[in-house]
Design a protein around this motif. Sequence first.
Motif, PDB file in Angstrom:
ATOM      1  N   GLU A  78      -3.252  26.855  21.044  1.00  0.00           N
ATOM      2  CA  GLU A  78      -3.861  25.664  21.053  1.00  0.00           C
ATOM      3  C   GLU A  78      -3.932  25.133  22.355  1.00  0.00           C
ATOM      4  OE1 GLU A  78      -5.845  23.652  19.187  1.00  0.00           O
ATOM      5  OE2 GLU A  78      -5.926  24.864  17.266  1.00  0.00           O
ATOM      6  N   ASP A  79      -2.836  25.189  23.230  1.00  0.00           N
ATOM      7  CA  ASP A  79      -2.405  24.577  24.282  1.00  0.00           C
ATOM      8  C   ASP A  79      -2.075  25.555  25.358  1.00  0.00           C
ATOM      9  OD1 ASP A  79      -0.012  25.387  23.435  1.00  0.00           O
ATOM     10  OD2 ASP A  79       0.931  23.398  23.674  1.00  0.00           O
ATOM     11  N   HIS A  80      -2.020  26.707  25.288  1.00  0.00           N
ATOM     12  CA  HIS A  80      -1.679  27.662  26.683  1.00  0.00           C
ATOM     13  C   HIS A  80      -2.302  29.095  26.088  1.00  0.00           C
ATOM     14  CE1 HIS A  80       1.887  28.305  24.093  1.00  0.00           C
ATOM     15  NE2 HIS A  80       2.028  29.520  24.751  1.00  0.00           N
ATOM     16  N   ILE A  81      -1.967  30.008  27.106  1.00  0.00           N
ATOM     17  CA  ILE A  81      -2.148  31.258  27.037  1.00  0.00           C
ATOM     18  C   ILE A  81      -1.015  31.941  27.171  1.00  0.00           C
ATOM     19  CG2 ILE A  81      -3.639  33.398  27.666  1.00  0.00           C
ATOM     20  CD1 ILE A  81      -5.776  31.491  28.282  1.00  0.00           C
ATOM     21  N   SER A  82      -0.596  33.064  26.695  1.00  0.00           N
ATOM     22  CA  SER A  82       0.508  34.041  27.132  1.00  0.00           C
ATOM     23  C   SER A  82      -0.065  35.456  27.369  1.00  0.00           C
ATOM     24  CB  SER A  82       1.629  33.684  26.214  1.00  0.00           C
ATOM     25  OG  SER A  82       1.211  34.597  24.869  1.00  0.00           O
ATOM     26  N   ALA A  83       0.661  36.166  28.353  1.00  0.00           N
ATOM     27  CA  ALA A  83       0.098  37.605  28.614  1.00  0.00           C
ATOM     28  C   ALA A  83       1.325  38.334  28.652  1.00  0.00           C
ATOM     29  CB  ALA A  83      -1.036  37.438  29.656  1.00  0.00           C
ATOM     30  N   PHE A  84       1.008  39.597  28.160  1.00  0.00           N
ATOM     31  CA  PHE A  84       1.776  40.800  28.469  1.00  0.00           C
ATOM     32  C   PHE A  84       1.255  41.937  28.890  1.00  0.00           C
ATOM     33  CE2 PHE A  84       4.018  44.500  26.720  1.00  0.00           C
ATOM     34  CZ  PHE A  84       5.223  44.328  26.725  1.00  0.00           C
ATOM     35  N   GLU A  85       1.682  42.733  29.852  1.00  0.00           N
ATOM     36  CA  GLU A  85       1.235  44.021  30.324  1.00  0.00           C
ATOM     37  C   GLU A  85       2.429  44.832  30.554  1.00  0.00           C
ATOM     38  OE1 GLU A  85      -1.321  45.808  34.380  1.00  0.00           O
ATOM     39  OE2 GLU A  85      -0.030  43.913  34.421  1.00  0.00           O
ATOM     40  N   ALA A  86       2.166  46.304  30.058  1.00  0.00           N
ATOM     41  CA  ALA A  86       3.427  47.270  30.010  1.00  0.00           C
ATOM     42  C   ALA A  86       2.427  48.485  30.399  1.00  0.00           C
ATOM     43  CB  ALA A  86       3.557  47.539  28.739  1.00  0.00           C
ATOM     44  N   SER A  87       3.211  49.057  31.460  1.00  0.00           N
ATOM     45  CA  SER A  87       2.759  50.515  31.948  1.00  0.00           C
ATOM     46  C   SER A  87       3.170  51.549  31.007  1.00  0.00           C
ATOM     47  CB  SER A  87       3.491  50.990  33.289  1.00  0.00           C
ATOM     48  OG  SER A  87       3.158  52.259  33.638  1.00  0.00           O
ATOM     49  N   LEU A  88       2.173  52.524  30.630  1.00  0.00           N
ATOM     50  CA  LEU A  88       2.456  53.638  29.771  1.00  0.00           C
ATOM     51  C   LEU A  88       2.911  54.610  30.536  1.00  0.00           C
ATOM     52  CD1 LEU A  88      -0.330  53.056  27.170  1.00  0.00           C
ATOM     53  CD2 LEU A  88       1.931  52.198  26.905  1.00  0.00           C
ATOM     54  N   THR A  89       3.146  54.715  31.720  1.00  0.00           N
ATOM     55  CA  THR A  89       3.389  55.961  32.539  1.00  0.00           C
ATOM     56  C   THR A  89       4.588  55.641  33.370  1.00  0.00           C
ATOM     57  OG1 THR A  89       1.886  54.977  34.582  1.00  0.00           O
ATOM     58  CG2 THR A  89       0.960  56.627  33.009  1.00  0.00           C
ATOM     59  N   THR A  90       5.172  54.359  33.375  1.00  0.00           N
ATOM     60  CA  THR A  90       6.347  53.954  34.030  1.00  0.00           C
ATOM     61  C   THR A  90       7.209  53.319  33.145  1.00  0.00           C
ATOM     62  OG1 THR A  90       5.632  52.129  35.141  1.00  0.00           O
ATOM     63  CG2 THR A  90       5.274  54.232  36.460  1.00  0.00           C
ATOM     64  N   ASP A  91       8.240  52.580  33.656  1.00  0.00           N
ATOM     65  CA  ASP A  91       9.211  51.895  32.638  1.00  0.00           C
ATOM     66  C   ASP A  91       9.273  50.269  33.187  1.00  0.00           C
ATOM     67  OD1 ASP A  91      10.565  52.100  35.267  1.00  0.00           O
ATOM     68  OD2 ASP A  91      12.506  52.407  34.419  1.00  0.00           O
ATOM     69  N   TRP A  92       8.135  49.713  33.246  1.00  0.00           N
ATOM     70  CA  TRP A  92       8.044  48.374  33.408  1.00  0.00           C
ATOM     71  C   TRP A  92       7.024  47.435  32.725  1.00  0.00           C
ATOM     72  CZ3 TRP A  92       3.512  46.147  34.723  1.00  0.00           C
ATOM     73  CH2 TRP A  92       2.602  47.065  35.451  1.00  0.00           C
ATOM     74  N   HIS A  93       7.315  46.230  32.419  1.00  0.00           N
ATOM     75  CA  HIS A  93       6.514  45.486  31.862  1.00  0.00           C
ATOM     76  C   HIS A  93       6.480  44.236  32.692  1.00  0.00           C
ATOM     77  CE1 HIS A  93       9.733  44.337  29.211  1.00  0.00           C
ATOM     78  NE2 HIS A  93       9.121  43.127  29.045  1.00  0.00           N
ATOM     79  N   LEU A  94       5.342  43.282  32.389  1.00  0.00           N
ATOM     80  CA  LEU A  94       5.377  41.928  32.960  1.00  0.00           C
ATOM     81  C   LEU A  94       5.064  40.942  31.791  1.00  0.00           C
ATOM     82  CD1 LEU A  94       3.339  42.680  36.116  1.00  0.00           C
ATOM     83  CD2 LEU A  94       5.747  42.097  35.991  1.00  0.00           C
ATOM     84  N   ASP A  95       5.725  39.855  31.850  1.00  0.00           N
ATOM     85  CA  ASP A  95       5.527  38.906  30.831  1.00  0.00           C
ATOM     86  C   ASP A  95       5.323  37.700  31.419  1.00  0.00           C
ATOM     87  OD1 ASP A  95       7.896  38.247  27.904  1.00  0.00           O
ATOM     88  OD2 ASP A  95       5.808  38.283  27.920  1.00  0.00           O
ATOM     89  N   TYR A  96       4.211  36.886  30.910  1.00  0.00           N
ATOM     90  CA  TYR A  96       3.627  35.706  31.425  1.00  0.00           C
ATOM     91  C   TYR A  96       3.416  34.901  30.284  1.00  0.00           C
ATOM     92  CZ  TYR A  96       1.551  39.003  34.924  1.00  0.00           C
ATOM     93  OH  TYR A  96       1.579  39.992  35.813  1.00  0.00           O
ATOM     94  N   PRO A  97       4.481  34.153  30.040  1.00  0.00           N
ATOM     95  CA  PRO A  97       4.718  33.083  28.870  1.00  0.00           C
ATOM     96  C   PRO A  97       3.595  31.905  29.106  1.00  0.00           C
ATOM     97  CG  PRO A  97       6.513  32.862  30.202  1.00  0.00           C
ATOM     98  CD  PRO A  97       5.848  34.228  30.727  1.00  0.00           C
ATOM     99  N   ASN A  98       3.080  31.704  29.922  1.00  0.00           N
ATOM    100  CA  ASN A  98       2.212  30.481  30.210  1.00  0.00           C
ATOM    101  C   ASN A  98       1.369  30.736  31.521  1.00  0.00           C
ATOM    102  OD1 ASN A  98       0.868  28.412  29.869  1.00  0.00           O
ATOM    103  ND2 ASN A  98       2.573  26.817  30.068  1.00  0.00           N
ATOM    104  N   ILE A  99       0.222  31.246  31.245  1.00  0.00           N
ATOM    105  CA  ILE A  99      -0.749  31.854  32.403  1.00  0.00           C
ATOM    106  C   ILE A  99      -1.862  30.950  32.227  1.00  0.00           C
ATOM    107  CG2 ILE A  99      -1.647  33.603  30.932  1.00  0.00           C
ATOM    108  CD1 ILE A  99      -1.612  35.479  33.474  1.00  0.00           C
ATOM    109  N   ASN A 100      -2.525  30.800  33.348  1.00  0.00           N
ATOM    110  CA  ASN A 100      -3.830  30.131  33.433  1.00  0.00           C
ATOM    111  C   ASN A 100      -4.898  30.999  33.302  1.00  0.00           C
ATOM    112  OD1 ASN A 100      -4.543  30.673  36.140  1.00  0.00           O
ATOM    113  ND2 ASN A 100      -2.849  29.289  36.812  1.00  0.00           N
ATOM    114  N   THR A 101      -6.060  30.549  33.073  1.00  0.00           N
ATOM    115  CA  THR A 101      -7.362  31.394  32.946  1.00  0.00           C
ATOM    116  C   THR A 101      -7.504  32.116  34.460  1.00  0.00           C
ATOM    117  OG1 THR A 101      -8.245  29.663  31.648  1.00  0.00           O
ATOM    118  CG2 THR A 101      -9.697  31.261  32.336  1.00  0.00           C
ATOM    119  N   ILE A 102      -7.399  31.613  35.390  1.00  0.00           N
ATOM    120  CA  ILE A 102      -7.483  32.298  36.706  1.00  0.00           C
ATOM    121  C   ILE A 102      -6.512  33.449  36.990  1.00  0.00           C
ATOM    122  CG2 ILE A 102      -7.546  31.927  39.312  1.00  0.00           C
ATOM    123  CD1 ILE A 102      -8.371  29.094  39.020  1.00  0.00           C
TER     124      ILE A 102
END
Length: 132
Positions: A78-102
């Motif tokens: 309702e009040d925010h967007i969260s995002a998550f990205e993980a590489s399937l070829t390496t051992d990292w991921h990024l977590d964005y608990p509160n990301i703006n539209t841009i």
Amino acid sequence: MLGYSEELKMLRQLIDISLLQDNWNDNEAKAFSKEQIKSCYELFDYLPFYMDILPVANGSIQFEHENDKQFIKFNVFEDHISAFEASLTTDWHLDYPNINTIDLVDLLKGNRRKAIYDRSQVKKIGEWREFK
């Protein structure tokens, strides 16, 4: 840019979610508001590829996409967007608990605000975590 049939499929998924009533999961999950559905629909213009759209019991609507290199999802609350990205070829991921539209649009286009690996930038738009 989404093709016509892909956009129709996503629209159908979003319409189905909009029709869910309170307790849709038999575990007291709430129905989604018209504003939240509208926010999701407005993101369609920015999506560079097809994404599955799913209701989540935590009150968010989840968009997800996987290819042979990465898995990416974002949740529209309702009040925010969260995002998550993980590489399937390496051992990292990024977590964005509160990301703006841009920043979300840049992430979906693969830009990651062009300086994602600079720790100061990471702290601004997300939280870095490595798989253990």
